[in-house]
Write a protein that holds these residues in place. Structure first.
Motif, PDB file in Angstrom:
ATOM      1  N   PHE A 129       0.727  -1.265  -0.020  1.00 47.09           N
ATOM      2  CA  PHE A 129       0.009   0.091   0.069  1.00 47.09           C
ATOM      3  C   PHE A 129       0.784   1.402  -0.075  1.00 47.09           C
ATOM      4  O   PHE A 129       1.643   1.461   0.777  1.00 47.09           O
ATOM      5  CB  PHE A 129      -0.952  -0.030   1.270  1.00 47.09           C
ATOM      6  N   TRP A 130       0.380   2.188  -0.658  1.00 47.31           N
ATOM      7  CA  TRP A 130       0.753   3.753  -0.813  1.00 47.31           C
ATOM      8  C   TRP A 130       0.164   4.374   0.329  1.00 47.31           C
ATOM      9  O   TRP A 130      -1.048   4.079   0.355  1.00 47.31           O
ATOM     10  CB  TRP A 130       0.794   4.312  -2.116  1.00 47.31           C
ATOM     11  N   GLY A 131       0.848   5.402   0.981  1.00 47.44           N
ATOM     12  CA  GLY A 131      -0.037   6.205   1.750  1.00 47.44           C
ATOM     13  C   GLY A 131      -0.284   7.639   0.810  1.00 47.44           C
ATOM     14  O   GLY A 131       0.266   7.730   0.004  1.00 47.44           O
ATOM     15  N   GLY A 132      -1.043   8.458   1.544  1.00 43.89           N
ATOM     16  CA  GLY A 132      -1.477   9.830   0.643  1.00 43.89           C
ATOM     17  C   GLY A 132      -0.936  11.177   1.373  1.00 43.89           C
ATOM     18  O   GLY A 132      -1.148  10.982   2.664  1.00 43.89           O
ATOM     19  N   ALA A 133      -0.280  11.847   0.593  1.00 42.26           N
ATOM     20  CA  ALA A 133      -0.135  13.208   1.197  1.00 42.26           C
ATOM     21  C   ALA A 133      -0.851  14.312   0.587  1.00 42.26           C
ATOM     22  O   ALA A 133      -1.054  14.503  -0.491  1.00 42.26           O
ATOM     23  CB  ALA A 133       1.511  13.601   0.841  1.00 42.26           C
ATOM     24  N   ILE A 134      -1.709  14.691   1.547  1.00 43.79           N
ATOM     25  CA  ILE A 134      -2.943  15.671   1.133  1.00 43.79           C
ATOM     26  C   ILE A 134      -2.727  16.830   2.309  1.00 43.79           C
ATOM     27  O   ILE A 134      -2.009  16.787   3.116  1.00 43.79           O
ATOM     28  CB  ILE A 134      -4.132  15.050   1.279  1.00 43.79           C
ATOM     29  N   PRO A 135      -3.205  17.866   2.110  1.00 40.58           N
ATOM     30  CA  PRO A 135      -3.009  19.223   2.691  1.00 40.58           C
ATOM     31  C   PRO A 135      -2.977  18.629   4.517  1.00 40.58           C
ATOM     32  O   PRO A 135      -2.571  19.190   5.432  1.00 40.58           O
ATOM     33  CB  PRO A 135      -4.030  20.188   2.500  1.00 40.58           C
ATOM     34  N   SER A 136      -4.340  17.990   4.716  1.00 40.66           N
ATOM     35  CA  SER A 136      -4.482  17.712   6.174  1.00 40.66           C
ATOM     36  C   SER A 136      -3.741  16.704   6.898  1.00 40.66           C
ATOM     37  O   SER A 136      -3.619  16.466   7.930  1.00 40.66           O
ATOM     38  CB  SER A 136      -6.086  17.198   6.228  1.00 40.66           C
ATOM     39  N   SER A 137      -3.018  15.855   6.005  1.00 42.29           N
ATOM     40  CA  SER A 137      -2.096  14.837   6.433  1.00 42.29           C
ATOM     41  C   SER A 137      -0.598  15.213   6.742  1.00 42.29           C
ATOM     42  O   SER A 137       0.118  14.538   7.101  1.00 42.29           O
ATOM     43  CB  SER A 137      -2.062  13.593   5.643  1.00 42.29           C
ATOM     44  N   LEU A 138      -0.398  16.313   6.250  1.00 39.53           N
ATOM     45  CA  LEU A 138       0.880  16.981   6.410  1.00 39.53           C
ATOM     46  C   LEU A 138       1.336  17.295   7.768  1.00 39.53           C
ATOM     47  O   LEU A 138       0.465  17.771   8.685  1.00 39.53           O
ATOM     48  CB  LEU A 138       1.310  18.411   5.375  1.00 39.53           C
ATOM     49  N   GLY A 139       2.386  16.703   8.308  1.00 43.57           N
ATOM     50  CA  GLY A 139       2.933  16.837   9.713  1.00 43.57           C
ATOM     51  C   GLY A 139       2.568  15.621  10.431  1.00 43.57           C
ATOM     52  O   GLY A 139       3.103  15.553  11.609  1.00 43.57           O
ATOM     53  N   ALA A 140       1.955  14.495   9.649  1.00 44.76           N
ATOM     54  CA  ALA A 140       1.460  13.417  10.424  1.00 44.76           C
ATOM     55  C   ALA A 140       1.924  12.172   9.363  1.00 44.76           C
ATOM     56  O   ALA A 140       0.999  11.189   9.383  1.00 44.76           O
ATOM     57  CB  ALA A 140       0.024  13.484  10.802  1.00 44.76           C
ATOM     58  N   LEU A 141       2.635  12.336   8.530  1.00 47.32           N
ATOM     59  CA  LEU A 141       3.286  11.298   7.704  1.00 47.32           C
ATOM     60  C   LEU A 141       3.868   9.958   8.173  1.00 47.32           C
ATOM     61  O   LEU A 141       3.937   8.892   7.660  1.00 47.32           O
ATOM     62  CB  LEU A 141       3.677  11.965   6.359  1.00 47.32           C
ATOM     63  N   GLU A 142       4.771  10.506   9.323  1.00 44.45           N
ATOM     64  CA  GLU A 142       5.558   9.318   9.657  1.00 44.45           C
ATOM     65  C   GLU A 142       5.013   8.190  10.247  1.00 44.45           C
ATOM     66  O   GLU A 142       5.531   7.086  10.200  1.00 44.45           O
ATOM     67  CB  GLU A 142       6.945  10.059  10.513  1.00 44.45           C
ATOM     68  N   PRO A 143       3.811   8.324  11.210  1.00 39.06           N
ATOM     69  CA  PRO A 143       3.073   6.969  11.392  1.00 39.06           C
ATOM     70  C   PRO A 143       2.849   6.195  10.386  1.00 39.06           C
ATOM     71  O   PRO A 143       2.775   5.165  10.665  1.00 39.06           O
ATOM     72  CB  PRO A 143       1.905   7.797  12.094  1.00 39.06           C
ATOM     73  N   LEU A 144       2.176   6.814   9.213  1.00 36.99           N
ATOM     74  CA  LEU A 144       1.824   6.006   8.099  1.00 36.99           C
ATOM     75  C   LEU A 144       3.001   5.305   7.736  1.00 36.99           C
ATOM     76  O   LEU A 144       3.328   3.853   7.307  1.00 36.99           O
ATOM     77  CB  LEU A 144       1.204   6.587   7.119  1.00 36.99           C
TER      78      LEU A 144
END
Length: 446
Positions: A129-144
């Motif tokens: 699976f790929w994760g998504g980088a959208i405006p609301s997920s920026l700053g919280a990507l490392e947990p994914l």
């Protein structure tokens, strides 16, 4: 997800792809991995002993790093049962699923858990699976990242679905910096919205007008922004579905500079051209669009010289009602090509026509794609590698019938195409994929 141990077996062929060349060999499979590679006539005490026909070669399974399965949320478009069976029928043994167009998109660990729960009991090929980088997920990507996604997809222009908004140029740089801090990978749909907004609107059923509405300059501009972000952060970026040869020079320059940028193109850009697409034929609609025949040849040349690194399907299905919405109006129809089952054979068909050998195609679609996502045990026939194998007849030909494909909806731009190659058998982790196949494995980065 099955935890059963795959049976031991040996597969013999006069042509096995090993270290980039075909040679006679007996491939011994134990516990889902390749345990040994012996002489083709070696005497082995293994009951399940298979010898391929003289017309067949044994190759590593295709690793398709760009697949939209759409489950959960839009499972009427596609789902893990149909997508993974289509994959296996096309010689694809691993897919990496995009974070959209499912609902919710894979932008949180909770959404990833929902994806895994949906995929685990249904998938007959391995799935990551790929994760998504959208405006609301920026700053919280490392947990994914820590949860095992293979990287993060972003759009630089509207994605077509409201739940997956695009990043501005400033947000692109922020995402790149955040991902670079843990040495992750950002994969980018690179079209520039300002250029698109300044371009003429599509004009009903005219395919030429649709292409003019998404000009090459939109890709050039967006790729320039990605290059700037990589240069500023030292991060890694991958350009998705390159359709425009006009961007090749800036990509070459970025690579020569030592920037960590890779690029893919897709089977539809290598198979179809603008001049051959009739008006109203919205089964060919995708973004960025299929461009002219000269552009297509330049993409092939860039694959051969290494400017473009890999080929992935960008399997992006929908219902027939959405694909043909507006009775041929390119502004109203859904954009995306259903090609997962056909992608390998479509590229092989075009490659053979140009005198490009099958091992090179497998470098682009198996070894290279596996290496992109860090799956070093896939995409090769070697001791210790996963026993993801395909018996393939490279010289057989067939005519595509979209209604006979395993995809959920019988819609494909390849319908009626004459393609080359027949997949005789597909093994995932040593198990033959057939109508009674056991569920395969879910993959995590690292």
């Amino acid at each position: 997800m099955s935890h059963d141990i795959a049976p031991s077996r040996v597969i013999r062929s006069s042509r096995v792809l090993i270290d980039g060349e075909f040679r006679p060999a007996a491939v011994v499979v134990e516990g889902g991995r390749i345990a040994a590679i012996e002489a083709v006539d070696a005497r082995l005490d293994i009951a399940d002993d298979i010898t391929l026909g003289d017309e067949q070669v044994l190759i590593p399974g295709i690793v398709d790093s760009h697949v939209h399965v759409n489950e959960p949320g839009r499972t009427e478009w596609e789902g893990f049962t149909t997508a993974t069976r289509a994959a296996a029928r096309g010689g694809v043994t691993t897919i990496v699923d995009m974070p959209l167009n499912s609902i919710p998109p894979t932008t949180t660990v909770e959404a990833l858990d929902l994806k895994r729960a949906a995929a685990a009991p249904q998938s007959v090929v391995d799935v990551g699976f790929w994760g998504g980088a959208i405006p609301s997920s920026l700053g919280a990507l490392e947990p994914l990242h820590d949860a095992g996604v293979f990287g993060f997809k972003c759009f630089l222009s509207p994605s077509g679905v409201d739940e997956f908004p695009h990043l501005s140029t400033e947000q692109l740089h922020a995402a790149m910096a955040e991902i670079a801090a843990f040495d992750g990978l950002l994969i980018v749909h690179a079209e520039d919205p300002a250029t698109l907004d300044a371009s003429p609107a599509p004009e009903g059923t005219s395919y030429g007008a649709f292409v003019r509405s998404r000009p090459e300059a939109s890709e050039q501009s967006a790729i320039g922004h990605v290059i700037d972000a990589v240069r500023a952060t030292g991060g890694r970026a991958h350009i998705l579905h390159l359709s425009s040869a006009a961007a090749l020079e800036q990509i070459k320059a970025a690579k020569a500079e030592g920037l960590r940028i890779t690029v893919e193109t897709c089977p539809h850009y290598l198979s179809f051209d603008e001049e051959s697409i009739p008006d109203g034929a919205t089964q060919y609609k995708c973004c960025p669009p299929i461009r002219d025949a000269h552009n297509q040849e330049l993409l092939w040349e860039a694959l051969v010289d290494g400017t473009i690194d890999i080929v992935a399907s960008d399997h992006s299905p929908s219902t027939a009602a959405l694909k043909f919405a507006g009775d041929g109006d390119f502004d109203l129809a859904w954009g995306g090509i259903s090609g997962l089952e056909l992608s390998f054979r479509a590229v092989w068909t075009g490659a053979a026509r140009r005198g490009i050998a099958l091992p090179q195609v497998l470098q682009w679609m198996s070894t290279g794609t596996a290496d992109l996502v860090g799956l070093s045990s896939k995409g090769r026939i070697a001791v210790g590698a996963d026993a993801d194998l395909v018996a393939f007849d490279p010289d057989a030909t067939f005519t595509v019938d979209a209604t006979a494909l395993a995809h959920k909806n019988p819609v494909s731009a390849f319908d009626g195409s004459e393609l080359r190659g027949r997949v005789a058998a597909t093994w995932v982790a040593g198990r033959l994929v057939d109508e009674d196949a056991q569920p395969a494995r879910l993959l995590r980065r690292g």
